[in-house]
Design a protein around this motif. Structure first.
Motif, PDB file in Angstrom:
ATOM      1  N   ASP A 183     132.011  -1.565  55.704  1.00 14.29           N
ATOM      2  CA  ASP A 183     131.574  -0.357  56.408  1.00 14.29           C
ATOM      3  C   ASP A 183     130.261   0.163  55.837  1.00 14.29           C
ATOM      4  O   ASP A 183     129.389   0.630  56.589  1.00 14.29           O
ATOM      5  CB  ASP A 183     132.651   0.727  56.303  1.00 14.29           C
ATOM      6  N   CYS A 184     130.110   0.097  54.515  1.00 13.69           N
ATOM      7  CA  CYS A 184     128.846   0.529  53.908  1.00 13.69           C
ATOM      8  C   CYS A 184     127.681  -0.310  54.420  1.00 13.69           C
ATOM      9  O   CYS A 184     126.568   0.187  54.581  1.00 13.69           O
ATOM     10  CB  CYS A 184     128.933   0.415  52.387  1.00 13.69           C
ATOM     11  N   GLU A 185     127.943  -1.587  54.686  1.00  3.05           N
ATOM     12  CA  GLU A 185     126.882  -2.464  55.174  1.00  3.05           C
ATOM     13  C   GLU A 185     126.430  -2.109  56.581  1.00  3.05           C
ATOM     14  O   GLU A 185     125.241  -2.157  56.896  1.00  3.05           O
ATOM     15  CB  GLU A 185     127.360  -3.920  55.137  1.00  3.05           C
ATOM     16  N   ILE A 186     127.370  -1.746  57.462  1.00  3.92           N
ATOM     17  CA  ILE A 186     127.033  -1.635  58.886  1.00  3.92           C
ATOM     18  C   ILE A 186     126.828  -0.212  59.387  1.00  3.92           C
ATOM     19  O   ILE A 186     126.191  -0.025  60.427  1.00  3.92           O
ATOM     20  CB  ILE A 186     128.109  -2.313  59.750  1.00  3.92           C
ATOM     21  N   ASN A 187     127.331   0.810  58.676  1.00  6.06           N
ATOM     22  CA  ASN A 187     127.353   2.135  59.281  1.00  6.06           C
ATOM     23  C   ASN A 187     125.980   2.766  59.445  1.00  6.06           C
ATOM     24  O   ASN A 187     125.784   3.595  60.342  1.00  6.06           O
ATOM     25  CB  ASN A 187     128.277   3.071  58.488  1.00  6.06           C
ATOM     26  N   ASP A 188     125.032   2.404  58.606  1.00  4.14           N
ATOM     27  CA  ASP A 188     123.682   2.953  58.793  1.00  4.14           C
ATOM     28  C   ASP A 188     123.103   2.535  60.137  1.00  4.14           C
ATOM     29  O   ASP A 188     122.307   3.261  60.733  1.00  4.14           O
ATOM     30  CB  ASP A 188     122.752   2.486  57.663  1.00  4.14           C
ATOM     31  N   ASP A 189     123.489   1.335  60.616  1.00  5.02           N
ATOM     32  CA  ASP A 189     122.987   0.850  61.898  1.00  5.02           C
ATOM     33  C   ASP A 189     123.920   1.182  63.048  1.00  5.02           C
ATOM     34  O   ASP A 189     123.494   1.233  64.197  1.00  5.02           O
ATOM     35  CB  ASP A 189     122.794  -0.678  61.844  1.00  5.02           C
ATOM     36  N   ALA A 190     125.216   1.360  62.749  1.00  2.14           N
ATOM     37  CA  ALA A 190     126.181   1.600  63.817  1.00  2.14           C
ATOM     38  C   ALA A 190     126.069   3.004  64.394  1.00  2.14           C
ATOM     39  O   ALA A 190     126.221   3.202  65.607  1.00  2.14           O
ATOM     40  CB  ALA A 190     127.602   1.359  63.300  1.00  2.14           C
ATOM     41  N   ARG A 228     115.925 -10.482  69.241  1.00  2.50           N
ATOM     42  CA  ARG A 228     114.621 -11.103  69.027  1.00  2.50           C
ATOM     43  C   ARG A 228     113.733 -11.018  70.268  1.00  2.50           C
ATOM     44  O   ARG A 228     112.509 -11.035  70.168  1.00  2.50           O
ATOM     45  CB  ARG A 228     114.801 -12.570  68.625  1.00  2.50           C
ATOM     46  N   GLY A 229     114.354 -10.920  71.445  1.00  4.42           N
ATOM     47  CA  GLY A 229     113.570 -10.837  72.672  1.00  4.42           C
ATOM     48  C   GLY A 229     112.941  -9.488  72.902  1.00  4.42           C
ATOM     49  O   GLY A 229     112.033  -9.354  73.738  1.00  4.42           O
ATOM     50  N   ALA A 230     113.395  -8.467  72.188  1.00  5.12           N
ATOM     51  CA  ALA A 230     112.826  -7.117  72.330  1.00  5.12           C
ATOM     52  C   ALA A 230     112.554  -6.560  70.936  1.00  5.12           C
ATOM     53  O   ALA A 230     113.313  -5.731  70.431  1.00  5.12           O
ATOM     54  CB  ALA A 230     113.781  -6.211  73.099  1.00  5.12           C
ATOM     55  N   PRO A 231     111.476  -7.030  70.283  1.00  5.35           N
ATOM     56  CA  PRO A 231     111.178  -6.569  68.909  1.00  5.35           C
ATOM     57  C   PRO A 231     111.041  -5.050  68.850  1.00  5.35           C
ATOM     58  O   PRO A 231     110.436  -4.430  69.722  1.00  5.35           O
ATOM     59  CB  PRO A 231     109.845  -7.259  68.595  1.00  5.35           C
ATOM     60  N   GLY A 232     111.628  -4.474  67.824  1.00  4.89           N
ATOM     61  CA  GLY A 232     111.561  -3.028  67.654  1.00  4.89           C
ATOM     62  C   GLY A 232     112.689  -2.281  68.319  1.00  4.89           C
ATOM     63  O   GLY A 232     112.829  -1.068  68.129  1.00  4.89           O
ATOM     64  N   SER A 233     113.527  -2.971  69.109  1.00  2.02           N
ATOM     65  CA  SER A 233     114.620  -2.284  69.790  1.00  2.02           C
ATOM     66  C   SER A 233     115.824  -2.075  68.889  1.00  2.02           C
ATOM     67  O   SER A 233     116.689  -1.259  69.185  1.00  2.02           O
ATOM     68  CB  SER A 233     115.044  -3.088  71.029  1.00  2.02           C
ATOM     69  N   ALA A 234     115.912  -2.834  67.794  1.00  5.42           N
ATOM     70  CA  ALA A 234     117.061  -2.769  66.901  1.00  5.42           C
ATOM     71  C   ALA A 234     116.603  -2.411  65.493  1.00  5.42           C
ATOM     72  O   ALA A 234     115.460  -2.686  65.108  1.00  5.42           O
ATOM     73  CB  ALA A 234     117.790  -4.112  66.887  1.00  5.42           C
ATOM     74  N   PRO A 235     117.482  -1.799  64.684  1.00  6.56           N
ATOM     75  CA  PRO A 235     117.128  -1.483  63.295  1.00  6.56           C
ATOM     76  C   PRO A 235     116.833  -2.746  62.483  1.00  6.56           C
ATOM     77  O   PRO A 235     117.159  -3.866  62.889  1.00  6.56           O
ATOM     78  CB  PRO A 235     118.378  -0.771  62.765  1.00  6.56           C
ATOM     79  N   ALA A 236     116.225  -2.531  61.317  1.00  4.05           N
ATOM     80  CA  ALA A 236     115.811  -3.659  60.480  1.00  4.05           C
ATOM     81  C   ALA A 236     116.990  -4.533  60.076  1.00  4.05           C
ATOM     82  O   ALA A 236     116.864  -5.756  59.975  1.00  4.05           O
ATOM     83  CB  ALA A 236     115.077  -3.145  59.233  1.00  4.05           C
ATOM     84  N   GLY A 237     118.150  -3.918  59.811  1.00 10.71           N
ATOM     85  CA  GLY A 237     119.326  -4.696  59.424  1.00 10.71           C
ATOM     86  C   GLY A 237     119.739  -5.686  60.495  1.00 10.71           C
ATOM     87  O   GLY A 237     120.078  -6.835  60.207  1.00 10.71           O
ATOM     88  N   TRP A 238     119.690  -5.254  61.766  1.00 10.78           N
ATOM     89  CA  TRP A 238     120.035  -6.161  62.859  1.00 10.78           C
ATOM     90  C   TRP A 238     118.940  -7.197  63.066  1.00 10.78           C
ATOM     91  O   TRP A 238     119.217  -8.335  63.455  1.00 10.78           O
ATOM     92  CB  TRP A 238     120.272  -5.375  64.145  1.00 10.78           C
ATOM     93  N   GLN A 239     117.685  -6.824  62.836  1.00 11.53           N
ATOM     94  CA  GLN A 239     116.603  -7.799  62.957  1.00 11.53           C
ATOM     95  C   GLN A 239     116.780  -8.928  61.953  1.00 11.53           C
ATOM     96  O   GLN A 239     116.623 -10.112  62.281  1.00 11.53           O
ATOM     97  CB  GLN A 239     115.242  -7.108  62.735  1.00 11.53           C
ATOM     98  N   ARG A 240     117.119  -8.566  60.695  1.00 11.17           N
ATOM     99  CA  ARG A 240     117.351  -9.601  59.678  1.00 11.17           C
ATOM    100  C   ARG A 240     118.532 -10.482  60.063  1.00 11.17           C
ATOM    101  O   ARG A 240     118.496 -11.707  59.890  1.00 11.17           O
ATOM    102  CB  ARG A 240     117.586  -8.953  58.311  1.00 11.17           C
ATOM    103  N   TRP A 241     119.591  -9.839  60.585  1.00 10.03           N
ATOM    104  CA  TRP A 241     120.759 -10.614  61.000  1.00 10.03           C
ATOM    105  C   TRP A 241     120.393 -11.603  62.099  1.00 10.03           C
ATOM    106  O   TRP A 241     120.815 -12.767  62.069  1.00 10.03           O
ATOM    107  CB  TRP A 241     121.857  -9.666  61.491  1.00 10.03           C
ATOM    108  N   ALA A 242     119.603 -11.173  63.075  1.00 14.00           N
ATOM    109  CA  ALA A 242     119.220 -12.058  64.174  1.00 14.00           C
ATOM    110  C   ALA A 242     118.371 -13.215  63.680  1.00 14.00           C
ATOM    111  O   ALA A 242     118.528 -14.355  64.127  1.00 14.00           O
ATOM    112  CB  ALA A 242     118.463 -11.266  65.239  1.00 14.00           C
ATOM    113  N   ASP A 243     117.472 -12.951  62.738  1.00 14.01           N
ATOM    114  CA  ASP A 243     116.648 -14.026  62.186  1.00 14.01           C
ATOM    115  C   ASP A 243     117.520 -15.071  61.501  1.00 14.01           C
ATOM    116  O   ASP A 243     117.302 -16.283  61.640  1.00 14.01           O
ATOM    117  CB  ASP A 243     115.631 -13.464  61.192  1.00 14.01           C
ATOM    118  N   GLU A 244     118.518 -14.622  60.750  1.00 11.97           N
ATOM    119  CA  GLU A 244     119.397 -15.558  60.049  1.00 11.97           C
ATOM    120  C   GLU A 244     120.335 -16.275  61.010  1.00 11.97           C
ATOM    121  O   GLU A 244     120.755 -17.400  60.751  1.00 11.97           O
ATOM    122  CB  GLU A 244     120.197 -14.820  58.977  1.00 11.97           C
ATOM    123  N   ALA A 245     120.660 -15.636  62.150  1.00  6.23           N
ATOM    124  CA  ALA A 245     121.510 -16.304  63.141  1.00  6.23           C
ATOM    125  C   ALA A 245     120.791 -17.506  63.738  1.00  6.23           C
ATOM    126  O   ALA A 245     121.410 -18.525  64.046  1.00  6.23           O
ATOM    127  CB  ALA A 245     121.910 -15.318  64.244  1.00  6.23           C
TER     128      ALA A 245
END
Length: 402
Positions: free
Chosen positions: A103-110, A194-211
């Motif tokens: 929860d500590c990992e995701i709540n800042d973005d959730a 990744r198709g809409a840069p800037g639409s998601a927080p940095a945590g989700w951007q990093r997750w998408a890059d690693e996906a």
């Protein structure tokens, strides 16, 4: 259960987090009075308590939808299982700790940006932890105690920590997603981010890059490559007459030498050109120490060769911290290979740590070669827009570092 309110909350969550739409609609809600609030399992079922739906405002219910699906997208159940196996953690208490760390990992973005945080939501600062870290990083930093007693009720289901719950339908139950379907959902969400840069927080951007480009366990890969090269036929092999070969018995009057295995000699060529950063040179020093351990700790058999456009000096490894990495000019690792192969005795394995911006020897050296390649974004030459750096040769084992 008030299904209309539940589905309206999911639609509200989709409007607030459009990049999560594929995942939100992949979740199949199941009514259950056993789950305290809402919880998910690893098969992408969402168990919902009707009383919780009735008591929760629509906007907060939407935030819980996003919170629960975030656990599944980030594979907290699989990661929790791996941590439990590696650290020997077991029991509901340890799994509760994993749930809190997840929860500590995701709540800042959730939560936030149109989705209010439910009462009692877990945030890192409430546990005196640094925001922006992963579940595995949070876990060693806290234990259950008075400062976590307000979170004892927390239960996001087996999808958050991997521990099966009484209400889970299990792998044979209805409405679960197959592993291929789960991966497809993650891929679609990563594509949307990744198709809409800037639409998601940095945590989700990093997750998408690693996906799209999952990180490799490069330290293990590099160590395995060195050990494999050192153990290959011909590396460290020599003949001795001190112990005659067993075949001598078949040839009376002839003494045949036996094959003796000795520790392999390793030469580490480190790229010290101006294109390699200080941080990468520091990483190279750490790799030199790891290579010394990979060949059995015989540091006297490991030689370090700094090289930019020339390779004037070779150091026998005594302490990795004492190696002088001189250089800073252009790059031509062909000089490093030539200098390494002139050593007497000749090395059995050559390990090259470089950013790859170098010409390579045209022919494979007469020894095993491992290349540790510092990770780089797309490279170009300001004077030549069509410039493409030379790729590592096919005859070498290549491991990307970082």
């Amino acid at each position: 259960m008030d299904s209309d309110k539940l589905y309206a909350a999911r639609l509200f969550a989709t409007r607030a987090r459009p990049y999560l739409a594929s995942a939100l609609f992949a979740l199949h809600p199941i009514e259950s009075r056993l789950v305290p609030t809402m919880g998910v399992d690893r098969y992408w079922r969402c168990y919902v308590n009707p009383a919780f739906v009735d008591a929760t405002p629509l906007e907060e219910l939407a935030a819980v939808w996003v919170h629960e699906v975030s656990h599944l997208l980030r594979d907290h159940h699989g990661r929790g299982d791996r941590v439990a196996a590696a650290e020997g953690l077991d029991g509901p208490g340890e799994r509760l700790r994993m749930n809190i760390a997840a929860d500590c990992e995701i709540n800042d973005d959730a939560f936030g940006d149109g989705l209010p945080a439910p009462e009692g939501a877990v945030y890192p600062h409430r546990l005196a932890l640094t925001p922006g870290q992963l579940m595995e990083e949070y876990l060693p930093q806290f234990r259950l105690g008075p400062h976590t007693q307000d979170h004892a009720w927390l239960d996001c289901g087996s999808g958050a920590d991997g521990l099966a719950r009484p209400w889970d339908l299990g792998p044979a139950g209805a409405h679960g997603l197959t592993p291929q379907e789960r991966d497809a959902v993650r891929f679609r969400v990563a594509q949307a981010i990744r198709g809409a840069p800037g639409s998601a927080p940095a945590g989700w951007q990093r997750w998408a890059d690693e996906a799209f480009h999952p990180p490799q366990p490069w330290r293990r890969l590099l160590g395995a490559a060195v050990r494999t090269a050192a153990a290959s036929a011909g590396a460290g092999d020599d003949y001795t007459y001190g112990r005659p070969a067993r075949r001598s018995a078949a040839l009376p009057g002839v003494v045949l030498p036996s094959l003796r295995r000795r520790p392999p000699r390793v030469c580490v060529v480190i790229d010290t050109s101006g294109s390699v950063s200080d941080a990468e040179l520091g990483s190279a020093i750490l790799e030199v120490a790891a290579i010394g351990r990979a060949v059995g700790g015989r540091r006297d058999l490991v030689t370090v060769l700094p090289c930019d456009a020339a390779a004037p000096l070779a150091f026998t490894l005594c302490r990795a911290e004492g190696i002088a990495l001189v250089g800073g000019g252009g790059t031509d690792l062909r000089a490093g290979f030539e200098r390494a192969l002139r050593q007497s005795p000749r090395p059995d394995v050559v390990v090259v740590l470089t950013d790859g911006q170098t010409p390579w020897p045209e022919r494979a050296p007469r020894c095993r070669t491992v290349i540790g390649l510092f990770a780089r974004p797309s490279q170009w030459d300001e004077d030549d827009p069509d410039y493409v750096p030379d790729s590592p040769p096919e005859w070498a084992k290549v491991v990307t570092i970082g």
